[in-house]
Design an enzyme around this catalytic site. Structure first.
Site, PDB file in Angstrom:
ATOM      1  N   GLU A 136       0.850  -1.192   0.000  1.00  0.00           N
ATOM      2  CA  GLU A 136       0.000   0.000   0.000  1.00  0.00           C
ATOM      3  C   GLU A 136       0.892   1.251   0.000  1.00  0.00           C
ATOM      4  OE1 GLU A 136      -2.938  -0.450  -0.639  1.00  0.00           O
ATOM      5  OE2 GLU A 136      -3.684  -2.274   0.297  1.00  0.00           O
ATOM      6  N   ASP A 261     -21.271  10.286  16.471  1.00  0.00           N
ATOM      7  CA  ASP A 261     -19.863  10.507  16.782  1.00  0.00           C
ATOM      8  C   ASP A 261     -19.823  11.355  18.045  1.00  0.00           C
ATOM      9  OD1 ASP A 261     -17.034  10.413  16.335  1.00  0.00           O
ATOM     10  OD2 ASP A 261     -17.139  12.489  15.641  1.00  0.00           O
ATOM     11  N   ASP A 317     -19.515   5.605  18.107  1.00  0.00           N
ATOM     12  CA  ASP A 317     -18.086   5.364  18.303  1.00  0.00           C
ATOM     13  C   ASP A 317     -17.883   4.534  19.565  1.00  0.00           C
ATOM     14  OD1 ASP A 317     -15.372   5.422  18.535  1.00  0.00           O
ATOM     15  OD2 ASP A 317     -15.170   7.603  18.500  1.00  0.00           O
ATOM     16  N   HIS A 394     -16.679  14.998  11.676  1.00  0.00           N
ATOM     17  CA  HIS A 394     -17.541  14.443  12.722  1.00  0.00           C
ATOM     18  C   HIS A 394     -18.789  13.785  12.136  1.00  0.00           C
ATOM     19  CE1 HIS A 394     -14.781  16.762  15.114  1.00  0.00           C
ATOM     20  NE2 HIS A 394     -15.157  17.866  14.483  1.00  0.00           N
ATOM     21  N   ASP A 397     -17.779  10.674  10.182  1.00  0.00           N
ATOM     22  CA  ASP A 397     -17.625   9.523  11.073  1.00  0.00           C
ATOM     23  C   ASP A 397     -18.992   8.979  11.502  1.00  0.00           C
ATOM     24  OD1 ASP A 397     -14.894   9.472  10.970  1.00  0.00           O
ATOM     25  OD2 ASP A 397     -14.574  10.515  12.866  1.00  0.00           O
TER      26      ASP A 397
END
Length: 425
Positions: A136, A261, A317, A394, A397
């Site tokens: 990668e 989040d 989260d 935010h 996520d």
């Protein structure tokens, strides 16, 4: 290991490259390609054989982040040694992570570039590190970072091989794509696609998925399966469709997912509601909440006021288990995201691969702004670096957590391995 044996497990597209490697025609080998192109398989098959034919040498395999190694490139090398019929001759260790050739003590070592001091301090029991493999490649912070590592490893010997394998990032401006275009006499660049691999190696399902994407989203197919950089700028998301959604559209959404989040200040608490149209590969983001300086009880009340009940699953989260437990106590069906090594990269690539992400700018102004302005980082020279900045994301996520039950492959709760090996090869 006989040449006949290698030819049966090495993809036909790499036979000439393998000959060049064993003749030491070049020092640097750049291998790029899309899913199923077998590039990582090629390198993992060649590296053990280089050591066997060059006594006193060792190999160092690197990824940008150490905690992604065991379930990716380390597993890839274990597979390769097995395919070569050499499993009984190699000892596999995980502390530290390395493969040791029992007859001679030669090593294939695995390290993450997130701790440069550990790379500099690597010592081998004899000989020198002749082989490096940057898996990668695009995840590294530009050519300068790779060059710094090679300055530490390419010493004390007469012959060296350096392999760099990667799936070309979507943006043509990405440093890895631009780097591969630069000509140098001691480097051989090789591009491959799944179309050059024996179909039975990939399987019918892989080929069906590729054909389906080709029919439904030619641009995504070119990038994911053919390894063509189809993007032109630094925006992470080039599939955003900003438009207002009617109440009728929203009322028809039936595959709804919710994500949170956690945040307080200065990072905000963020919530999103989405609907995924699997048949058309379109994600609709139609609701949001953004708050600062609010505790769990207060934000839970906001969601309850919206009408969320124990029937509405919220994925949040998992870094804050107490907050997840609080939401459950307050009457919400909240679970922590499984996450794990590779989850951010895989979920972001899944979002990028969708035919479109529809965001209502009136219902979700903060989410719209984040997705539209989210860009890759750049080197001081302006070249794009792969990887996703952990800032101003935010709602991104929250959307990743909300959609985790969709993009996460079944049966991965134990190991958290998100990217199938064929996608790396």
């Amino acid at each position: 290991m006989s040449e006949i044996r290698l030819s049966t497990v090495l993809g036909p597209a790499f036979h000439l490259l393998a000959r060049d490697v064993f003749q030491h025609g070049h020092t640097h080998y750049d291998l790029s390609g899309g899913r199923g192109s077998l590039k990582s398989s090629c390198v993992s098959l060649l590296v053990p054989l280089i050591l066997l034919t060059n006594k006193g040498t060792h190999a160092l395999v690197l990824r940008k982040v150490a905690n992604t190694i065991r379930d990716s490139v380390y597993a890839q090398y274990l597979w390769a040694i097995g395919e070569l019929g050499m499993a009984d001759y190699w000892e596999a260790k995980v502390q530290p992570m390395e493969l040791i050739y029992k007859p001679t003590g030669q090593k294939i070592m695995f390290r993450g570039a997130d701790d440069p001091m550990k790379i500099k301090s690597i010592k081998v029991p004899f000989g020198y590190i002749a082989v490096t493999h940057f898996e990668e490649k695009d995840q590294f912070a530009g050519r300068a970072e790779i060059r710094t590592i090679l300055q530490s490893t390419m010493r004390g010997g007469s012959k060296f091989w350096n392999f760099e394998s990667y799936n070309p990032p979507i943006s043509r401006d990405n440093w890895a794509n631009k780097d591969s275009l630069e000509e140098r006499a001691d480097r051989l660049c090789h591009k491959s696609t799944y179309l050059e691999a024996p179909p039975e190696w990939l399987g019918e399902q892989f080929l069906r998925e590729a054909e389906y994407l080709k029919e439904t989203d030619e641009r995504a197919y070119q990038h994911e399966y053919l390894g063509i950089p189809v993007g032109t700028g630094g925006n992470v998301f080039e599939n955003i469709d900003v438009r207002e959604l009617t109440d009728e559209e929203v009322s028809a959404f039936d595959r709804i997912c919710n994500g949170v989040d956690w945040g307080y200040f200065p990072d905000p608490w963020a919530f999103n509601r989405c609907h995924y149209d699997a048949a058309r590969r379109v994600l609709y983001i139609f609701d949001e909440l953004t708050r600062n300086k609010m505790g769990n009880q207060e934000t839970a009340n906001l969601l309850l006021e919206k009408g969320l009940t124990r029937e509405d699953r919220i994925v949040a989260d998992s870094a804050e288990p107490k907050s997840v437990a609080d939401y459950k106590k307050f009457g919400l069906h909240c679970t922590g995201a499984i996450k794990g090594p590779g989850s951010v990269e895989y979920s972001m690539k899944w979002l990028q691969s969708l035919k479109s992400i529809v965001i209502d700018p009136k219902r979700c102004p903060d989410t719209c702004e984040e997705f539209m302005e989210y860009e890759y980082e750049r080197t001081k020279d302006g070249d794009i670096i792969s990887g996703y900045p952990d800032r101003d994301n935010h709602h991104i996520d929250a959307v990743r957590y909300a959609t985790e039950p969709i993009w996460r492959r079944p049966g991965q709760q134990a190991k958290n391995t998100y990217i199938p090996l064929y996608a790396r090869r």
